[in-house]
Design a protein around this motif. Structure first.
Motif, short mmCIF file in Angstrom:
data_model
loop_
_atom_site.label_atom_id
_atom_site.label_comp_id
_atom_site.label_asym_id
_atom_site.label_seq_id
_atom_site.Cartn_x
_atom_site.Cartn_y
_atom_site.Cartn_z
N TYR A 82 26.17 24.30 35.55
CA TYR A 82 25.31 23.89 36.65
C TYR A 82 24.14 24.88 36.79
O TYR A 82 24.25 26.04 36.39
N PRO A 83 23.04 24.44 37.38
CA PRO A 83 21.97 25.40 37.69
C PRO A 83 22.49 26.48 38.64
O PRO A 83 23.38 26.22 39.46
N PRO A 84 21.97 27.68 38.55
CA PRO A 84 22.39 28.73 39.50
C PRO A 84 21.97 28.38 40.92
O PRO A 84 21.04 27.60 41.14
N ALA A 85 22.65 28.97 41.88
CA ALA A 85 22.34 28.73 43.29
C ALA A 85 20.96 29.25 43.64
O ALA A 85 20.47 30.22 43.04
N ASP A 86 20.36 28.62 44.64
CA ASP A 86 19.05 29.05 45.14
C ASP A 86 19.26 29.67 46.52
O ASP A 86 19.47 28.95 47.51
N PRO A 87 19.20 31.00 46.65
CA PRO A 87 19.47 31.65 47.93
C PRO A 87 18.34 31.51 48.94
O PRO A 87 18.50 31.87 50.10
N SER A 88 17.20 30.98 48.52
CA SER A 88 16.04 30.92 49.41
C SER A 88 16.06 29.69 50.32
O SER A 88 15.19 29.54 51.17
N PRO A 97 25.25 10.70 44.42
CA PRO A 97 24.61 11.85 43.76
C PRO A 97 23.63 12.56 44.68
O PRO A 97 23.31 12.12 45.77
N GLY A 98 23.14 13.68 44.16
CA GLY A 98 22.17 14.50 44.87
C GLY A 98 22.63 15.94 44.89
O GLY A 98 21.94 16.83 44.43
N HIS A 99 23.85 16.15 45.42
CA HIS A 99 24.43 17.50 45.37
C HIS A 99 24.71 17.86 43.91
O HIS A 99 24.44 18.98 43.49
N THR A 100 25.27 16.92 43.17
CA THR A 100 25.34 16.99 41.70
C THR A 100 25.03 15.59 41.17
O THR A 100 25.04 14.61 41.92
N LYS A 101 24.80 15.49 39.88
CA LYS A 101 24.46 14.21 39.27
C LYS A 101 25.58 13.19 39.40
O LYS A 101 25.35 12.01 39.61
N GLY A 102 26.81 13.68 39.23
CA GLY A 102 27.95 12.77 39.20
C GLY A 102 28.84 12.87 40.42
O GLY A 102 30.02 12.53 40.35
N HIS A 103 28.29 13.30 41.54
CA HIS A 103 29.10 13.41 42.75
C HIS A 103 29.59 12.04 43.20
O HIS A 103 28.86 11.06 43.15
N ILE A 104 30.85 11.97 43.63
CA ILE A 104 31.39 10.72 44.16
C ILE A 104 32.02 10.96 45.54
O ILE A 104 32.37 12.09 45.90
N SER A 105 32.15 9.88 46.29
CA SER A 105 32.95 9.83 47.50
C SER A 105 34.00 8.74 47.31
O SER A 105 33.82 7.83 46.50
N GLY A 111 23.93 18.12 56.12
CA GLY A 111 23.66 17.75 54.74
C GLY A 111 24.48 18.59 53.78
O GLY A 111 25.19 19.51 54.17
N PRO A 112 24.43 18.28 52.49
CA PRO A 112 25.19 19.04 51.50
C PRO A 112 24.75 20.50 51.47
O PRO A 112 23.63 20.83 51.86
N PRO A 113 25.63 21.42 51.02
CA PRO A 113 25.24 22.83 50.94
C PRO A 113 23.92 23.00 50.19
O PRO A 113 23.81 22.63 49.02
N ALA A 114 22.94 23.56 50.87
CA ALA A 114 21.57 23.54 50.34
C ALA A 114 21.42 24.35 49.06
O ALA A 114 20.67 23.97 48.15
N TYR A 115 22.14 25.47 48.98
CA TYR A 115 21.92 26.37 47.84
C TYR A 115 22.40 25.79 46.52
O TYR A 115 22.03 26.27 45.46
N PHE A 116 23.24 24.75 46.56
CA PHE A 116 23.72 24.12 45.33
C PHE A 116 23.31 22.65 45.23
O PHE A 116 23.92 21.89 44.48
N THR A 117 22.33 22.23 46.01
CA THR A 117 21.84 20.84 45.95
C THR A 117 20.47 20.84 45.30
O THR A 117 19.58 21.58 45.72
#
Length: 253
Positions: free
Chosen positions: A99-105, A150-158, A193-199
């Motif tokens: 996965y891409p690294p987290a964005d702390p900003s 999707p959005g948080h990850t490409k293949g996210h499901i509920s 919303g989903p955790p911002a640093y990993f979305t």
């Protein structure tokens, strides 16, 4: 009454929830997600208290981030069961991609500030993982269907059950401000919303929240935070769906 259905329970693994789907004492049950690292014993103990010696029929992943697969390899050493995920999550579960690294900003708060140290590497469970059926069905959970969120990850499901409008939403939305250490410690309830640093795809994340809000769920378990129910859940989801750009999308995104 605000409570989960009899066949639903969950366990918080420090910062992330795992969900047990099955009537207590049954051999017909499924685990959703696998929490953070070092919680394998806790998950197995909770499962044994609820289901006795019976292992799950399967493990279903809402997505493959570290806090949802951290104890997965440990569990699979004890439970030889299939693991299901969306096809778009497969590269992160068979050792091909990270996965891409987290964005702390983005998102603010101490949890976001520390996010660069959170693992973002994929894992390799190719011998266990299988793609979910394209038609939205789940063989081991015939009453449920999976929804691509999707959005948080490409293949996210509920996962959604029509008869009681129960949703297991992973991180498509959550019920705590995960970027804030204080909110995580106190588990202060908030439709978020989903955790911002990993979305990394906010327009798809917004569309996924709209999809879930249109289902008008009566109860929800998310990847972070307490379950929520009824009017509080429905009103909060509608507000998030309508104002996602103001409430969830970071200014820089």
């Amino acid at each position: 009454m605000n409570r989960l259905p009899e066949d639903i329970d969950y366990l918080r693994t420090a910062i992330a929830n795992v969900v047990f789907v099955g009537v207590p004492g049954s051999s017909d049950w499924v685990l959703i997600d696998a929490g953070i690292m070092t919680y394998g014993d806790n998950i197995r103990t909770a499962a044994a208290e609820r289901f006795g010696p019976n292992k799950p029929r399967a493990i279903i992943l809402t997505h493959g981030h570290f806090d949802h697969v951290g104890s997965l390899k440990d569990l699979l050493e004890h439970w030889d069961v299939p693991v299901y995920a969306h096809p778009l999550e497969m590269p992160y579960l068979n050792g091909q991609e990270d996965y891409p690294p987290a964005d702390p900003s983005v998102g603010g708060g101490l949890m976001a500030a520390f996010s660069p140290v959170y693992p973002h590497k994929g894992i390799d469970i190719h011998q266990f993982v299988k793609e979910l059926p394209n038609d939205g069905s789940i063989t081991e959970l015939p009453e449920w269907r999976w929804i691509h969120t999707p959005g948080h990850t490409k293949g996210h499901i509920s996962l959604y059950r029509d008869r009681d409008r129960m949703i297991i939403a992973g991180d498509a939305f959550i019920t705590v401000k995960q970027e804030s250490a204080w909110a995580v410690i106190t588990q202060e309830e908030e439709i978020h919303g989903p955790p911002a640093y990993f979305t990394f795809d906010w327009q798809h994340a917004w569309a996924s929240v709209r999809t879930i809000a249109e289902l008008n769920p009566r109860s929800a378990i998310t990847g972070h935070g307490h379950p929520m129910y009824g009017n509080e859940l429905q009103i909060g989801l509608r507000r998030l769906a309508e104002q996602f750009d103001q409430l969830a999308i970071p200014v820089k995104a």
